[in-house]
Design a protein around this motif. Structure first.
Motif, PDB file in Angstrom:
ATOM      1  N   LEU A   1       0.813  -1.207   0.000  1.00  0.00           N
ATOM      2  CA  LEU A   1       0.000   0.000   0.000  1.00  0.00           C
ATOM      3  C   LEU A   1       0.850   1.263   0.000  1.00  0.00           C
ATOM      4  CD1 LEU A   1      -2.836  -0.956   2.525  1.00  0.00           C
ATOM      5  CD2 LEU A   1      -2.685  -1.396   0.056  1.00  0.00           C
ATOM      6  N   SER A   2       2.083   1.170   0.459  1.00  0.00           N
ATOM      7  CA  SER A   2       2.958   2.345   0.480  1.00  0.00           C
ATOM      8  C   SER A   2       3.286   2.842  -0.924  1.00  0.00           C
ATOM      9  CB  SER A   2       4.260   2.022   1.221  1.00  0.00           C
ATOM     10  OG  SER A   2       4.956   0.968   0.573  1.00  0.00           O
ATOM     11  N   GLU A   3       3.082   1.988  -1.919  1.00  0.00           N
ATOM     12  CA  GLU A   3       3.387   2.362  -3.297  1.00  0.00           C
ATOM     13  C   GLU A   3       2.169   2.888  -4.046  1.00  0.00           C
ATOM     14  OE1 GLU A   3       7.030  -0.899  -3.671  1.00  0.00           O
ATOM     15  OE2 GLU A   3       5.249  -1.121  -4.926  1.00  0.00           O
ATOM     16  N   ILE A   4       1.075   3.112  -3.287  1.00  0.00           N
ATOM     17  CA  ILE A   4      -0.175   3.588  -3.869  1.00  0.00           C
ATOM     18  C   ILE A   4      -0.593   4.869  -3.151  1.00  0.00           C
ATOM     19  CG2 ILE A   4      -2.565   2.970  -4.426  1.00  0.00           C
ATOM     20  CD1 ILE A   4      -0.485   1.106  -5.638  1.00  0.00           C
ATOM     21  N   ASP A   5      -1.034   5.871  -3.900  1.00  0.00           N
ATOM     22  CA  ASP A   5      -1.597   7.073  -3.285  1.00  0.00           C
ATOM     23  C   ASP A   5      -2.910   6.693  -2.612  1.00  0.00           C
ATOM     24  OD1 ASP A   5      -3.373   9.495  -3.148  1.00  0.00           O
ATOM     25  OD2 ASP A   5      -1.600  10.481  -3.981  1.00  0.00           O
ATOM     26  N   ALA A   6      -3.011   6.902  -1.307  1.00  0.00           N
ATOM     27  CA  ALA A   6      -4.180   6.451  -0.555  1.00  0.00           C
ATOM     28  C   ALA A   6      -5.469   7.138  -0.990  1.00  0.00           C
ATOM     29  CB  ALA A   6      -3.956   6.665   0.936  1.00  0.00           C
ATOM     30  N   ARG A   7      -5.363   8.325  -1.562  1.00  0.00           N
ATOM     31  CA  ARG A   7      -6.566   9.071  -1.964  1.00  0.00           C
ATOM     32  C   ARG A   7      -7.013   8.711  -3.367  1.00  0.00           C
ATOM     33  NH1 ARG A   7      -7.575  13.730  -4.670  1.00  0.00           N
ATOM     34  NH2 ARG A   7      -5.326  14.058  -4.971  1.00  0.00           N
ATOM     35  N   THR A   8      -6.069   8.595  -4.280  1.00  0.00           N
ATOM     36  CA  THR A   8      -6.415   8.381  -5.692  1.00  0.00           C
ATOM     37  C   THR A   8      -6.222   6.943  -6.166  1.00  0.00           C
ATOM     38  OG1 THR A   8      -4.172   8.888  -6.465  1.00  0.00           O
ATOM     39  CG2 THR A   8      -5.704  10.750  -6.190  1.00  0.00           C
ATOM     40  N   LEU A   9      -5.512   6.132  -5.405  1.00  0.00           N
ATOM     41  CA  LEU A   9      -5.156   4.763  -5.794  1.00  0.00           C
ATOM     42  C   LEU A   9      -4.219   4.728  -6.997  1.00  0.00           C
ATOM     43  CD1 LEU A   9      -6.278   2.343  -4.084  1.00  0.00           C
ATOM     44  CD2 LEU A   9      -7.655   4.413  -3.918  1.00  0.00           C
ATOM     45  N   GLU A  10      -3.582   5.850  -7.304  1.00  0.00           N
ATOM     46  CA  GLU A  10      -2.617   5.901  -8.398  1.00  0.00           C
ATOM     47  C   GLU A  10      -1.268   5.389  -7.916  1.00  0.00           C
ATOM     48  OE1 GLU A  10      -1.310   8.907 -12.013  1.00  0.00           O
ATOM     49  OE2 GLU A  10      -2.063   9.768 -10.135  1.00  0.00           O
ATOM     50  N   SER A  11      -0.591   4.656  -8.779  1.00  0.00           N
ATOM     51  CA  SER A  11       0.742   4.144  -8.466  1.00  0.00           C
ATOM     52  C   SER A  11       1.702   5.302  -8.223  1.00  0.00           C
ATOM     53  CB  SER A  11       1.245   3.281  -9.625  1.00  0.00           C
ATOM     54  OG  SER A  11       2.629   3.043  -9.507  1.00  0.00           O
ATOM     55  N   ARG A  12       2.505   5.187  -7.176  1.00  0.00           N
ATOM     56  CA  ARG A  12       3.547   6.188  -6.924  1.00  0.00           C
ATOM     57  C   ARG A  12       4.748   5.959  -7.834  1.00  0.00           C
ATOM     58  NH1 ARG A  12       2.309   9.083  -2.373  1.00  0.00           N
ATOM     59  NH2 ARG A  12       0.942   8.112  -0.822  1.00  0.00           N
ATOM     60  N   LEU A  13       4.795   4.794  -8.473  1.00  0.00           N
ATOM     61  CA  LEU A  13       5.907   4.469  -9.356  1.00  0.00           C
ATOM     62  C   LEU A  13       5.618   4.852 -10.797  1.00  0.00           C
ATOM     63  CD1 LEU A  13       6.383   2.672  -6.780  1.00  0.00           C
ATOM     64  CD2 LEU A  13       7.317   0.937  -8.314  1.00  0.00           C
ATOM     65  N   HIS A  14       4.338   4.773 -11.188  1.00  0.00           N
ATOM     66  CA  HIS A  14       3.971   4.973 -12.594  1.00  0.00           C
ATOM     67  C   HIS A  14       2.724   5.838 -12.691  1.00  0.00           C
ATOM     68  CE1 HIS A  14       6.858   1.880 -13.788  1.00  0.00           C
ATOM     69  NE2 HIS A  14       6.335   1.090 -12.867  1.00  0.00           N
ATOM     70  N   PRO A  15       2.868   7.123 -13.002  1.00  0.00           N
ATOM     71  CA  PRO A  15       1.695   7.976 -13.204  1.00  0.00           C
ATOM     72  C   PRO A  15       0.793   7.404 -14.293  1.00  0.00           C
ATOM     73  CG  PRO A  15       3.699   9.293 -13.079  1.00  0.00           C
ATOM     74  CD  PRO A  15       4.135   7.864 -13.164  1.00  0.00           C
ATOM     75  N   GLY A  16      -0.509   7.495 -14.062  1.00  0.00           N
ATOM     76  CA  GLY A  16      -1.462   6.975 -15.036  1.00  0.00           C
ATOM     77  C   GLY A  16      -1.813   5.517 -14.834  1.00  0.00           C
ATOM     78  N   LEU A  17      -1.216   4.891 -13.815  1.00  0.00           N
ATOM     79  CA  LEU A  17      -1.524   3.504 -13.480  1.00  0.00           C
ATOM     80  C   LEU A  17      -2.216   3.491 -12.120  1.00  0.00           C
ATOM     81  CD1 LEU A  17      -1.209   0.431 -14.090  1.00  0.00           C
ATOM     82  CD2 LEU A  17       0.974   0.532 -12.848  1.00  0.00           C
ATOM     83  N   PHE A  18      -3.400   2.879 -12.065  1.00  0.00           N
ATOM     84  CA  PHE A  18      -4.195   2.850 -10.841  1.00  0.00           C
ATOM     85  C   PHE A  18      -4.453   1.389 -10.460  1.00  0.00           C
ATOM     86  CE2 PHE A  18      -4.930   6.731 -13.090  1.00  0.00           C
ATOM     87  CZ  PHE A  18      -5.071   7.716 -12.115  1.00  0.00           C
ATOM     88  N   LEU A  19      -4.436   1.112  -9.161  1.00  0.00           N
ATOM     89  CA  LEU A  19      -4.603  -0.263  -8.677  1.00  0.00           C
ATOM     90  C   LEU A  19      -5.719  -0.295  -7.641  1.00  0.00           C
ATOM     91  CD1 LEU A  19      -0.814  -1.060  -8.049  1.00  0.00           C
ATOM     92  CD2 LEU A  19      -2.076  -1.156 -10.199  1.00  0.00           C
ATOM     93  N   CYS A  20      -6.539  -1.337  -7.662  1.00  0.00           N
ATOM     94  CA  CYS A  20      -7.633  -1.420  -6.692  1.00  0.00           C
ATOM     95  C   CYS A  20      -8.057  -2.873  -6.482  1.00  0.00           C
ATOM     96  CB  CYS A  20      -8.819  -0.579  -7.152  1.00  0.00           C
ATOM     97  SG  CYS A  20      -9.503  -1.033  -8.760  1.00  0.00           S
ATOM     98  N   GLY A  21      -8.794  -3.083  -5.404  1.00  0.00           N
ATOM     99  CA  GLY A  21      -9.378  -4.388  -5.129  1.00  0.00           C
ATOM    100  C   GLY A  21      -8.451  -5.379  -4.471  1.00  0.00           C
ATOM    101  N   GLU A  22      -8.676  -6.648  -4.760  1.00  0.00           N
ATOM    102  CA  GLU A  22      -8.019  -7.747  -4.053  1.00  0.00           C
ATOM    103  C   GLU A  22      -6.524  -7.835  -4.309  1.00  0.00           C
ATOM    104  OE1 GLU A  22      -8.420 -12.636  -3.705  1.00  0.00           O
ATOM    105  OE2 GLU A  22      -9.989 -11.493  -4.721  1.00  0.00           O
ATOM    106  N   LEU A  23      -6.032  -7.259  -5.412  1.00  0.00           N
ATOM    107  CA  LEU A  23      -4.601  -7.361  -5.676  1.00  0.00           C
ATOM    108  C   LEU A  23      -3.767  -6.480  -4.745  1.00  0.00           C
ATOM    109  CD1 LEU A  23      -3.785  -4.592  -7.324  1.00  0.00           C
ATOM    110  CD2 LEU A  23      -4.624  -5.861  -9.289  1.00  0.00           C
TER     111      LEU A  23
END
Length: 428
Positions: A375-397
């Motif tokens: 979770l540290s690699e994800i913006d907690a508000r937007t769920l956008e990857s901190r490593l790759h702008p334009g990539l969003f992650l959500c759910g069970e993964l």
């Protein structure tokens, strides 16, 4: 159900679409909100590897779909990441607002089942939930491409390149990955998304089956298969500051081991320590009474009460007989003649019975996947990857899962919505 859309490659290449990968709970919610937020400025495409999508929704709650819990319990979620980050993601969409979404927008009337503390559709049909989400996606102008399995994901300049198993390649302005974990593989989850994200440099915490039945080999309690009751399961030392972790709920003896909500809620402790030098000990309190209370009940200086009938007033007859057999006590023995040593042993068996588990049912029966993208690699508000702008992650993964009873749907709905809104907002 909306008809599957034709291949997106047949559509105009500009502007590039927002692509959602995975048509489960989180992916459908992400697609709906991305489509709404984009409002036609960017096309939204949902790629789903199965022929119909939402299969975990269909099998949840015994085919009824436990849409949400009566009370959300962030403290009961499990993660190797920051619990505070998890809480922010989970509570960003309050439970009351999620309920209103399903009733008012999805038009799925819900009912609260008080005994299980879960909300179900009034129809008791999980299909109604899936169809409502597909309808909302269609209304948000989301195009759905079924039987489309993603096998490659890479940054390509200012856009993303997605390679499908069919040989087709797509370009996207943003990508929302909601491909799930590895639980219930028959529903379409195979961990492929996790592998792709790891290939992009994301940290994936060790994955394992969670909320899965436990096994006993040999199946020492096979004779009790079908016996079900409400219990308290205790995992000594597994709670905060070394305190016991408690799970209260249904317990079911199976032909191969143990299931039921209480077992599923502590199963991750067994799974993650199975090969350890000291596997997690699990203890069952079969009734509401603790050890001291049972000792008092069994302690009689006289009278004509017998041990067997006393236990059968509080337990199923087969379970009562089994506990007495294991303690070497004749059920016809009067309480007055029960020896102190036998009384103490029986009280312990009734209140802190050591459950003899040896394994688990694995991903085939697991309701969720433990571990996942840190979770540290994800913006907690937007769920956008901190490593790759334009990539969003959500759910069970993502590296988080909650207890049984709708909590994991709440996580899917909340993170899917946040990712969809943020992805769509990039182009407003």
């Amino acid at each position: 159900m909306p008809e599957p859309s034709p291949s997106f490659s047949a559509l105009a290449p500009r502007p590039l679409p927002i692509v959602v990968v995975g048509g489960g709970a989180a992916g459908l919610m992400a697609a709906i909100h991305a489509g709404r937020m984009s409002a036609g400025r960017r096309p939204v495409l949902l790629l789903e590897r199965t022929r119909d999508g939402g299969r975990k929704i269909l099998v949840s709650g015994g085919g009824r779909c436990n849409v949400l819990p009566a009370v959300l319990a962030p403290d009961r979620f499990v993660t190797a990441s920051s619990p505070n980050t998890l809480r922010k993601m989970l509570t960003a969409w309050p439970l009351a607002e999620q309920l209103a979404f399903f009733v008012d927008e999805a038009r799925v009337p819900l009912k609260l089942e008080t005994e299980s503390a879960k909300y179900f559709p009034q129809s008791d049909k999980a299909r109604d939930v899936r169809e409502a989400l597909l309808r909302l996606a269609h209304e948000a102008a989301v195009r759905i491409q079924f039987e489309a399995r993603l096998v490659g994901l890479a940054r390509d300049g200012d856009s993303w390149r997605l390679d499908l198993e069919s040989g087709e390649s797509l370009a996207a302005s943003a990508v929302i990955v909601a491909s799930g974990g590895m639980s219930l593989p028959g529903t379409g989850s195979d961990g492929g998304g996790l592998a792709l994200l790891q290939g992009l440099g994301h940290t994936v915490e060790a994955t394992y089956p969670a909320l899965t039945p436990l096994l006993a080999n040999p199946p020492v309690h096979a004779g009790l298969a079908g016996v079900s009751r409400e219990v308290t399961l205790r995992a000594p030392g597994a709670g905060p500051k070394g305190r016991p972790l408690l799970a209260r709920g249904g317990f079911l003896f199976t032909h191969r081991g143990y299931s039921g909500p209480a077992v599923l809620d502590v199963s991750h402790l067994a799974v993650t320590t199975r090969n350890a030098e000291s596997p997690q000990r699990l203890e069952v309190q079969w009734t509401d009474a603790d050890e001291a209370t049972w000792d008092q009940r069994l302690h009689a200086s006289g009278g004509t009460s017998f041990v067997g009938p006393l236990l059968e007033r509080h337990l199923e007859s087969r379970l009562a007989a089994r506990l007495l057999e294991e303690c070497g006590i004749d059920p016809r023995l009067s309480l007055a003649r029960l020896r102190r040593e036998d009384r103490l042993n029986l009280a312990a068996a009734l209140a802190r019975y050591p459950l003899p588990w040896t394994g688990d049912e694995g991903y085939a029966k697991a309701e969720v996947t433990g571990g996942g993208v840190a979770l540290s690699e994800i913006d907690a508000r937007t769920l956008e990857s901190r490593l790759h702008p334009g990539l969003f992650l959500c759910g069970e993964l993502l590296d988080a899962f909650g207890p049984i009873g709708g909590h994991n749907f709440a996580w899917a709905w909340a993170t899917g919505r946040a990712a969809g809104i943020a992805a769509g907002a990039k182009f407003v």
